[in-house]
Design a protein around this motif. Structure first.
Motif, PDB file in Angstrom:
ATOM      1  N   ARG A   5      36.230  -5.959 -14.565  1.00  0.00           N
ATOM      2  CA  ARG A   5      34.896  -5.913 -14.957  1.00  0.00           C
ATOM      3  C   ARG A   5      34.545  -4.525 -15.243  1.00  0.00           C
ATOM      4  NH1 ARG A   5      30.091  -7.315 -16.585  1.00  0.00           N
ATOM      5  NH2 ARG A   5      28.526  -7.740 -14.979  1.00  0.00           N
ATOM      6  N   PRO A   6      34.417  -3.901 -16.552  1.00  0.00           N
ATOM      7  CA  PRO A   6      34.262  -2.438 -16.823  1.00  0.00           C
ATOM      8  C   PRO A   6      32.857  -2.105 -16.551  1.00  0.00           C
ATOM      9  CG  PRO A   6      34.922  -3.921 -18.759  1.00  0.00           C
ATOM     10  CD  PRO A   6      34.689  -4.881 -17.788  1.00  0.00           C
ATOM     11  N   ALA A   7      32.858  -0.870 -16.161  1.00  0.00           N
ATOM     12  CA  ALA A   7      31.457  -0.344 -15.592  1.00  0.00           C
ATOM     13  C   ALA A   7      30.536  -0.336 -16.814  1.00  0.00           C
ATOM     14  CB  ALA A   7      31.692   1.072 -15.199  1.00  0.00           C
ATOM     15  N   SER A   8      30.767  -0.254 -17.981  1.00  0.00           N
ATOM     16  CA  SER A   8      29.962   0.028 -19.152  1.00  0.00           C
ATOM     17  C   SER A   8      29.537  -1.567 -19.504  1.00  0.00           C
ATOM     18  CB  SER A   8      30.690   0.301 -20.558  1.00  0.00           C
ATOM     19  OG  SER A   8      32.066  -0.090 -20.774  1.00  0.00           O
ATOM     20  N   GLU A   9      29.900  -2.620 -18.897  1.00  0.00           N
ATOM     21  CA  GLU A   9      29.377  -3.893 -19.240  1.00  0.00           C
ATOM     22  C   GLU A   9      28.586  -4.368 -18.191  1.00  0.00           C
ATOM     23  OE1 GLU A   9      32.598  -6.431 -20.406  1.00  0.00           O
ATOM     24  OE2 GLU A   9      33.185  -5.345 -21.986  1.00  0.00           O
ATOM     25  N   ARG A  10      28.381  -3.544 -16.982  1.00  0.00           N
ATOM     26  CA  ARG A  10      27.427  -3.949 -15.906  1.00  0.00           C
ATOM     27  C   ARG A  10      25.955  -4.259 -16.359  1.00  0.00           C
ATOM     28  NH1 ARG A  10      28.727   0.382 -11.574  1.00  0.00           N
ATOM     29  NH2 ARG A  10      28.795   1.670 -13.413  1.00  0.00           N
ATOM     30  N   GLY A  11      25.001  -4.941 -15.614  1.00  0.00           N
ATOM     31  CA  GLY A  11      23.843  -4.844 -16.002  1.00  0.00           C
ATOM     32  C   GLY A  11      23.119  -3.614 -15.285  1.00  0.00           C
ATOM     33  N   GLN A  12      21.958  -3.471 -15.787  1.00  0.00           N
ATOM     34  CA  GLN A  12      21.259  -2.027 -15.488  1.00  0.00           C
ATOM     35  C   GLN A  12      19.830  -2.460 -15.378  1.00  0.00           C
ATOM     36  OE1 GLN A  12      21.390   1.102 -18.162  1.00  0.00           O
ATOM     37  NE2 GLN A  12      20.739   2.630 -16.610  1.00  0.00           N
ATOM     38  N   ALA A  13      19.128  -1.810 -14.321  1.00  0.00           N
ATOM     39  CA  ALA A  13      17.816  -1.843 -14.024  1.00  0.00           C
ATOM     40  C   ALA A  13      17.131  -0.333 -13.777  1.00  0.00           C
ATOM     41  CB  ALA A  13      17.346  -2.670 -12.759  1.00  0.00           C
ATOM     42  N   ASP A  14      16.504   0.213 -14.713  1.00  0.00           N
ATOM     43  CA  ASP A  14      15.846   1.404 -14.406  1.00  0.00           C
ATOM     44  C   ASP A  14      14.345   1.485 -14.074  1.00  0.00           C
ATOM     45  OD1 ASP A  14      15.295   4.280 -14.506  1.00  0.00           O
ATOM     46  OD2 ASP A  14      16.245   4.502 -16.480  1.00  0.00           O
ATOM     47  N   PHE A  15      14.093   1.828 -13.246  1.00  0.00           N
ATOM     48  CA  PHE A  15      12.491   1.709 -12.611  1.00  0.00           C
ATOM     49  C   PHE A  15      12.130   3.143 -12.413  1.00  0.00           C
ATOM     50  CE2 PHE A  15      14.564  -2.073 -10.925  1.00  0.00           C
ATOM     51  CZ  PHE A  15      13.789  -3.180 -11.329  1.00  0.00           C
ATOM     52  N   GLY A  16      12.674   3.962 -13.151  1.00  0.00           N
ATOM     53  CA  GLY A  16      12.345   5.628 -12.712  1.00  0.00           C
ATOM     54  C   GLY A  16      12.682   5.982 -11.634  1.00  0.00           C
ATOM     55  N   TRP A  17      12.387   5.576 -10.492  1.00  0.00           N
ATOM     56  CA  TRP A  17      12.645   6.128  -9.249  1.00  0.00           C
ATOM     57  C   TRP A  17      14.059   5.609  -8.721  1.00  0.00           C
ATOM     58  CZ3 TRP A  17      13.912   2.817  -5.274  1.00  0.00           C
ATOM     59  CH2 TRP A  17      13.404   1.629  -5.264  1.00  0.00           C
ATOM     60  N   LEU A  18      14.356   4.300  -9.397  1.00  0.00           N
ATOM     61  CA  LEU A  18      15.745   3.762  -8.980  1.00  0.00           C
ATOM     62  C   LEU A  18      16.500   3.569 -10.099  1.00  0.00           C
ATOM     63  CD1 LEU A  18      17.734   2.089  -7.293  1.00  0.00           C
ATOM     64  CD2 LEU A  18      16.461   0.145  -7.757  1.00  0.00           C
ATOM     65  N   ASN A  19      17.759   4.137 -10.489  1.00  0.00           N
ATOM     66  CA  ASN A  19      18.573   3.235 -11.529  1.00  0.00           C
ATOM     67  C   ASN A  19      19.726   2.802 -10.838  1.00  0.00           C
ATOM     68  OD1 ASN A  19      19.587   3.071 -13.994  1.00  0.00           O
ATOM     69  ND2 ASN A  19      20.593   5.277 -14.082  1.00  0.00           N
ATOM     70  N   SER A  20      19.777   1.508 -11.241  1.00  0.00           N
ATOM     71  CA  SER A  20      20.831   0.632 -10.577  1.00  0.00           C
ATOM     72  C   SER A  20      21.757   0.059 -11.613  1.00  0.00           C
ATOM     73  CB  SER A  20      20.254  -0.344  -9.730  1.00  0.00           C
ATOM     74  OG  SER A  20      21.098  -1.234  -8.919  1.00  0.00           O
ATOM     75  N   PHE A  21      23.045   0.169 -11.447  1.00  0.00           N
ATOM     76  CA  PHE A  21      24.120  -0.703 -12.118  1.00  0.00           C
ATOM     77  C   PHE A  21      24.344  -1.849 -11.317  1.00  0.00           C
ATOM     78  CE2 PHE A  21      24.000   3.408 -14.106  1.00  0.00           C
ATOM     79  CZ  PHE A  21      24.082   2.928 -15.537  1.00  0.00           C
ATOM     80  N   HIS A  22      24.419  -3.200 -11.749  1.00  0.00           N
ATOM     81  CA  HIS A  22      24.829  -4.365 -11.197  1.00  0.00           C
ATOM     82  C   HIS A  22      26.129  -4.858 -11.770  1.00  0.00           C
ATOM     83  CE1 HIS A  22      20.846  -3.957  -9.977  1.00  0.00           C
ATOM     84  NE2 HIS A  22      20.236  -4.480 -11.298  1.00  0.00           N
TER      85      HIS A  22
END
Length: 231
Positions: A5-22
């Protein structure tokens, strides 16, 4: 069989205060081919800005693990725990019949980075609980979590275990597998080749099934990974 499961293919959510890779489907990120692996349901790689964090919210019947890689978490929960979780320490919160908590960046100036991991339990309800402990950075394998919590490690409500692998001076390490079990590797830091074949980088994961052993060969000055032993 090894499935990367490559890191580059993870989902991402960027809310400004939080940047999260799923690593797996979570929140607004949905991918039916990445819904979890065995009882491992969530690995989120979170960066939280100074003074920001997750406001008070609830969980039920979930085993929630956090590992801080940079900074300190300020934790509060409805069972009365008010704690700080510094880099390198593990937190295991068993939600049980229900718990409310908040997790904030304790710093006014520096980003907080941590891994948030959810394990689906095999028993439900019961009193919620909180555990926290540092296990250091010893060379080789270090037991972190198990179903019985023997020898002072953290105890979880599932037939799974978590082991930390650190390679500083050593170039290689071998982890024997058990027939019928499944394993998941998440790279926390550095690079290593798995079973002399696949090169994993920071943030990458790998599903391991039907192999006699997992062989790690370091390809960086330092390598750190988590190994999930799953039913």
């Amino acid at each position: 069989m090894i499935t990367v499961r490559p890191a580059s293919e993870r989902g991402q959510a960027d809310f400004g205060w939080l940047n999260s890779f799923h690593t797996f489907s979570f929140g607004h990120y949905y991918d039916p081919s990445h819904m979890g692996f065995s009882s491992l349901r969530v690995i989120n790689d979170d960066t939280v800005q100074p003074n920001m964090g997750f406001e008070r919210h609830g969980h039920k019947d979930m085993e929630i693990i956090s590992l801080v890689t940079q900074g300190t978490i300020a934790h509060k929960d409805s069972t009365g725990n008010i704690r700080e979780l510094p880099a390198g320490e593990f937190q295991l919160m068993s939600a049980g019949s229900g718990i409310f908590h908040s997790e904030f960046n304790a710093s006014h100036t520096e980003d907080l980075k941590f891994l948030q991991i959810w394990i689906q339990p095999n028993t439900f309800g019961g009193k919620p609980s909180y555990q926290q402990k540092g296990f250091g950075e010893s060379e080789g394998f270090t037991a972190i979590i198990s179903p019985d919590g023997d020898h002072g490690i953290l105890q979880i409500k599932q037939d799974m275990s978590l082991v930390q692998l650190v390679l500083n001076t050593s170039e290689e390490a071998h982890w024997p597998t058990v027939k019928g079990r499944r394993y998941y590797i998440h790279v926390v830091e550095g690079q290593a080749r798995i079973n002399n074949d696949l090169l994993l980088h920071q943030g990458d994961g790998a599903k391991i099934e039907e192999l006699d052993e997992i062989r790690f060969h370091k390809h960086s000055d330092r390598f750190k990974a988590m190994i999930f032993d799953l039913p």
